[in-house]
Design an enzyme around this catalytic site. Structure first.
Site, PDB file in Angstrom:
ATOM      1  N   LYS A 109       0.764  -1.274  -0.116  1.00 34.87           N
ATOM      2  CA  LYS A 109       0.108   0.119  -0.096  1.00 34.87           C
ATOM      3  C   LYS A 109       0.881   1.195   0.019  1.00 34.87           C
ATOM      4  CE  LYS A 109      -3.916   1.819   2.844  1.00 34.87           C
ATOM      5  NZ  LYS A 109      -4.496   1.540   4.054  1.00 34.87           N
ATOM      6  N   SER A 160      -9.412   1.423   3.276  1.00 32.62           N
ATOM      7  CA  SER A 160      -8.805   2.179   2.367  1.00 32.62           C
ATOM      8  C   SER A 160      -7.875   1.351   1.562  1.00 32.62           C
ATOM      9  CB  SER A 160      -8.109   3.121   3.348  1.00 32.62           C
ATOM     10  OG  SER A 160      -7.231   2.475   4.159  1.00 32.62           O
ATOM     11  N   SER A 174      -9.676  -1.422   7.328  1.00 30.19           N
ATOM     12  CA  SER A 174      -9.276  -1.199   5.985  1.00 30.19           C
ATOM     13  C   SER A 174      -8.673  -2.227   5.493  1.00 30.19           C
ATOM     14  CB  SER A 174      -8.325   0.255   6.078  1.00 30.19           C
ATOM     15  OG  SER A 174      -9.109   1.090   6.516  1.00 30.19           O
TER      16      SER A 174
END
Length: 481
Positions: A73, A148, A172
């Protein structure tokens, strides 16, 4: 292939790390125009790392992740690579150092092929808040992948990479894992170092893996877990061999069903899939027990006070002075701050900064932030009381399957309620995992959440593996052009 299968092929010499890495890069090139899962692809660096991995394998090394292509990420700092956190304000930022979790992967010889798209500063449940544009769900390109860590989940589901790292502040990792049909694990707070991870809410953020199988999640967790003196919240406790107990089954285990999680308004497809999963566990010899987490109803309000307050504090550093983008039309220091932050932050980040600043302001601190911290203690105690009765908890991950892009973007409250079943785990600081347990009537993945006691990741991995072996929901791959 899974990581375990790749390891066998690499060690046997039937495939090289360079070939695996090229295959991933070709898959990204073929599919990412549709998905938008990657912010940065580092093909040249990845191929150099893969060639080095091949030399190490030829020399007899057998590290668990040697030669395995992964992605992370874009919230993880990686030396000499852009780290944008999905925000315009960090569009030109190149990190001078590498996050501990990523460093532990590369120390084992893992090959990092790129940085993955995400909600800006990890603030979102749909991956629509990224300055790089929304990520698309590989099962239906008109739907969100979850957030996210939406880029991480979509990339693994589409087999752009075999596994990825994400972060989980209020769901997330688990929520996008559920929406994309992969396995995602949020470890106990303090189990994995947060050093080098751009902070959203420091008392809630935690690093974890997303992968196509439970075994791969266990492998990755084993690689990144453990004490780190650079992170003051890192807990110095032994890291077990997660693979050693993976196949022990759930016979005789007590699994709790929190009555507050099986509510009116739960999507019928989610309700059916979770009910069928419960029966699978009964068939595997587990005892199913109803329990109560009485403060669940307060969790969302509690979370959005604590998380936004910490975000307000953490994001104060983005001022156009020390690093990141700067906007300055010559209106003085305060003017430069205002211009930089107005242009650099997106609407959702601004909303949360304002909420958090208000909660921390003079006259409101005790009424909001302090009270939320007291409620958080009650939420954690609920979990500890439940674990005195059962070995683990079973719940849905999200109230619905993935919704359409744009469907909730103008209704923040409905968007925040998407994480109603995942937020309490972060408040409690314990561990939880999402794994595929069914599909909706529209063919969308549905996830099952297993919640474990603090530092009992081995228990939820064991229970997840037993379910995965007893069903055929894992390992499904969406069709993409």
């Amino acid at each position: 292939m899974t990581i375990a299968e790749m390891r066998r092929e690499l060690q046997a010499g039937r495939v090289t790390a360079v070939e695996l890495t090229r295959a991933c890069l070709e898959r990204v090139e073929a599919t990412d125009e549709q998905l938008n899962a990657f912010i940065t692809v580092c093909a040249e660096e990845a191929l150099v790392a893969a060639a080095e991995a091949d030399r190490r394998i030829a020399g007899g090394e057998t590290a668990p992740l040697l030669g395995i292509p992964l992605a992370v990420k874009d919230i993880f700092n990686v030396t000499d690579l852009p780290t944008t956190c999905g925000s315009k304000i960090l569009a030109n930022y190149v990190s001078p150092y590498t996050a501990t979790a990523v460093a532990r992967l590369t120390a084992q010889g893992a090959v990092i092929v790129g940085k993955l798209n995400m909600d800006e500063f990890a603030m979102g449940s749909s991956n629509e808040n990224s300055a790089a544009g929304p990520v698309k769900n590989p099962w239906d390109l008109e739907r969100i992948p979850g957030g996210s860590s939406g880029g991480s989940a979509a990339a693994v589901a589409a087999r752009q990479v075999v596994a990825a790292l994400g972060t989980d502040t209020g769901g997330s990792i688990r929520q996008p894992a559920s929406h994309c049909g992969v396995v995602g694990l949020k470890p106990t707070y303090g189990r994995v170092s947060r050093y080098g991870v751009i902070a959203y809410a420091s008392s809630l953020d935690q690093v974890g893996p997303l992968a196509g199988s439970v075994e791969d999640c266990a492998l990755l967790l084993g690689a990144i877990a453990g004490y780190d003196s650079a992170d003051s919240t890192s807990v110095d406790c032994p890291v077990p061999d997660y693979l050693a107990t993976l196949k022990n089954g759930v016979a005789g285990k007590k699994i709790g069903l929190p009555r507050e999680y099986f509510i009116e308004g739960l999507d019928p497809d989610v309700k059916r899939a979770v009910a069928e999963a419960i029966e699978v566990y009964r068939g595997l010899g587990a005892e199913i027990v109803e329990v109560s987490l009485p403060h669940t109803d307060y969790s969302v309000a509690c979370y959005y006070l604590i998380a936004t307050a910490e975000a307000s504090s953490n994001l104060a550093r983005y001022d156009g002075v020390r690093f990141g983008a700067r906007k300055d039309s010559g209106q003085g220091l305060i003017g430069m701050y205002q211009e930089t932050r107005a242009a650099g932050f997106g609407a959702e980040v601004k909303r949360r900064i304002m909420l958090g600043t208000y909660a921390l302001s003079s006259g409101y601190y005790d009424a909001y932030y302090l009270k939320a911290q007291k409620v958080r203690t009650l939420v954690r105690q609920d979990f500890l009381n439940a674990f005195a009765q059962v070995d683990l908890l079973l719940t849905p991950v999200a109230p619905t399957p993935a919704f359409k892009i744009g469907e909730k973007v103008n209704d923040p409250l409905q968007m925040y309620l998407s994480d109603i079943f995942t937020i309490p785990v972060n408040l409690a600081g314990t561990c939880a995992l999402s794994l595929p347990c069914g599909v909706s009537s529209e063919g969308l993945p549905i996830g099952l959440q297993l919640i474990g006691q603090p530092f009992a990741e081995a228990d939820i991995l064991q229970a997840a593996y037993a379910f995965e072996e007893a069903t055929d929901w894992g390992g499904r791959v969406p069709e993409l052009g």
